[in-house]
Design an enzyme around this catalytic site. Structure first.
Site, PDB file in Angstrom:
ATOM      1  N   ASP A 243       0.879  -1.169   0.000  1.00 32.65           N
ATOM      2  CA  ASP A 243       0.000   0.000   0.000  1.00 32.65           C
ATOM      3  C   ASP A 243       0.915   1.216   0.000  1.00 32.65           C
ATOM      4  OD1 ASP A 243      -1.626   2.171   0.594  1.00 32.65           O
ATOM      5  OD2 ASP A 243      -2.957   1.028   1.891  1.00 32.65           O
ATOM      6  N   HIS A 244       1.049   1.870  -1.175  1.00 33.77           N
ATOM      7  CA  HIS A 244       2.085   2.899  -1.298  1.00 33.77           C
ATOM      8  C   HIS A 244       1.881   4.060  -0.332  1.00 33.77           C
ATOM      9  CE1 HIS A 244      -0.887   4.657  -4.120  1.00 33.77           C
ATOM     10  NE2 HIS A 244      -0.391   5.798  -3.713  1.00 33.77           N
TER      11      HIS A 244
ATOM     12  N   HIS B  60      -6.029   2.876   1.667  1.00 41.73           N
ATOM     13  CA  HIS B  60      -5.144   3.946   2.114  1.00 41.73           C
ATOM     14  C   HIS B  60      -5.663   4.655   3.366  1.00 41.73           C
ATOM     15  CE1 HIS B  60      -3.322   3.186  -1.645  1.00 41.73           C
ATOM     16  NE2 HIS B  60      -4.004   4.034  -2.384  1.00 41.73           N
TER      17      HIS B  60
END
Length: 511
Positions: free
Chosen positions: A185-186, A248
């Site tokens: 999950d950037h 996110h």
């Protein structure tokens, strides 16, 4: 203490796709420049495109528009040192095929470049291919860890709802153990997201106040100024809640809500994040869902003199689509720390600016001695800016010079850009290096993903088939539907931030 990065091979499935050239290779290049790649390190691209090793090197390194500005000032032998690490294997017409040739190529590279049998498989492919690829790797023993470790990185979305998320987890776990699976999950790779943990747990001025006794409410905004761009087909099947909130933004919520872990080991932190997500009060009745959720969709407008399409006119979008581009949710966490403290989270496309921030609104003093000071409705805030203009801002009251006690809000701020000698790592750079070193702190665990889906599932189902469900239109370029402020009880309105962290003049004396 710097961790050692062992010799290894990175196999990228879907290597001919956009993510590889746009994000993964630039991240690896930054690690190469910073001398953080291991001594022996090779990248093997694997996809259905017919390419040679040299053609692949040209595509993702030597002629890549994402690297071009970075390569101009470097010596040829230095650039060649990086590009020579890249190789390519054509999988033929289908990812779901026998991997005998791939196994032989991996063995050859491992022996020739002394990679010690350590391999990361990065699945930069549609999620429907995750399980078939994992199965095909296992068929030829490429998941076995007798000779070196094997790790699997998968990109979001981790499922489409709770049921598919659980199926995906079980599917992968048939062939790789949970300890081998890294769900990327950037957002968790961003320094300012990680700084939430440090702000909380390394500062005695915050942690004692981080509870229902001192915090009035928590507000999280994720805004994008762009529309769906070229992702219309994907986005129309996803929507804002699945695309941003379930992953996110709930990851950010978990860092705010979690209890102090017993240490900084990856599993200590991940255990507390799961507990935090499980504490979120799931909304089940139509009334709860009606009163605490708002969805919207941008319509055609004019922004800065330019005509902007409405969502339903975007390429790949159904002309009668009810997919949301704006989602605002009010919810609570049922535990001692956060009892009765509302959380307000919104995410949207076509906002006035691109910004992501967390705002902790502190309670007003119980006894106001400055009744006519102008301090009312100017609460103390801690603002953690995730992007852009990354930093931390505290808003507090100061006396305006002169007679009486007129109070104004002043800003106390810190900006990451002020750390002149510190290079802030890009998200993918940090996450790739963590996986190379076996550190799963910033990766989502199976039970984390499922806990997030458990919370989101009833909202999605209500929006799809509930009674009195409304889709509110909002003009592209404004802060969402007109009734969005109605969600915020007794407070009245969201903080609509600018691209600058300190977006008001405030008051301070500097000399």
């Amino acid at each position: 203490m710097t961790k050692k990065t062992e010799n290894q091979l990175l196999v990228i499935f879907g290597a001919s796709g956009d993510l590889t050239a746009r994000k993964l290779v630039p991240a690896l290049f930054n690690l190469y420049l910073a001398r953080q790649l291991p001594e022996n390190f090779i990248v093997l691209g694997a996809s259905r495109s017919d390419m040679t090793d040299n053609e692949f090197r040209s595509r993702v390194v030597l002629e890549s528009r994402y690297l071009k500005p970075r390569l101009e000032d470097l010596k040829d032998n230095y650039i060649k040192g990086f590009s020579d690490k890249f190789f390519y294997e054509d999988l033929g017409s289908d990812y779901n095929t026998h991997y005998g040739r791939l196994q032989k190529r991996i063995d050859d590279l491992n022996n020739k470049y002394h990679l010690d049998g350590n391999v990361i498989y990065y699945l930069s492919t549609p999620p429907t291919l995750y399980e078939p690829i994992a199965k095909r790797l296992a068929e030829v023993g490429l998941n076995q860890q007798e000779n070196g470790w094997k790790r699997l990185i998968v990109e979001k979305p981790f499922g489409y709802d709770l049921e598919s998320g659980m199926q995906l987890n079980r599917g992968l776990q048939q062939y790789f153990s949970e300890g081998q699976i890294f769900r990327i999950d950037h957002y968790l790779g961003k320094e300012t997201v990680q700084n939430l943990l440090v702000t909380r747990f390394a500062n005695s001025i915050f942690e004692p106040l981080w509870n229902r006794n001192y915090i009035n409410h928590v507000e999280i905004t994720n805004a994008e100024s762009v529309g769906v761009e070229k992702r219309g087909g994907y986005y129309d099947k996803s929507g804002a809640l699945r695309d941003m909130f379930q992953n996110h933004l709930l990851q950010i919520v978990s860092l705010i809500v979690m209890e102090p872990p017993i240490g900084d080991a990856p599993e200590d932190i991940r255990n507390e994040k799961v507990k935090a997500l499980k504490s979120l009060r799931i909304m089940r009745t139509d009334k709860e869902l009606h009163d605490n959720t708002i969805r919207g969709q941008y319509v055609a407008s004019e922004v800065s003199g330019e005509k902007v399409k409405g969502y339903r006119e975007e390429d790949g979008v159904d002309s009668s689509s009810t997919t949301e581009t704006y989602a605002a949710i009010k919810f609570f966490a049922d535990n001692w720390r956060w009892k009765d403290v509302p959380f307000y989270v919104r995410t949207a496309k076509r906002m006035p600016t691109k910004v992501t921030e967390v705002v902790i609104h502190f309670k007003s003093p119980h006894h106001h001695i400055f009744q006519n000071s102008g301090v009312n409705n100017k609460d103390n805030k801690l603002i953690i800016r995730i992007q852009p203009d990354e930093g931390v801002l505290i808003k507090f009251g100061v006396k305006v010079p002169g007679q009486g006690f007129k109070v104004e809000r002043a800003n106390l701020d810190f900006y990451y850009s002020s750390l002149a000698k510190t290079r802030v790592m890009e998200a993918y750079e940090r996450l790739l290096l963590d996986c190379m070193q076996g550190d799963a702190t910033l990766y989502a665990r199976a039970d984390e993903v499922e806990a997030a889906w458990e919370f989101v599932d009833p909202i999605l189902k209500y929006w799809e088939s509930g009674k009195d469900v409304r889709m509110y239109g909002y003009a592209a370029g404004v802060w969402g539907p007109e009734n969005a402020d109605e969600l915020i009880d007794g407070i009245g309105y969201w903080r609509n931030p600018s691209s600058n962290l300190a977006d008001d003049p405030g008051y301070c004396v500097i000399c």
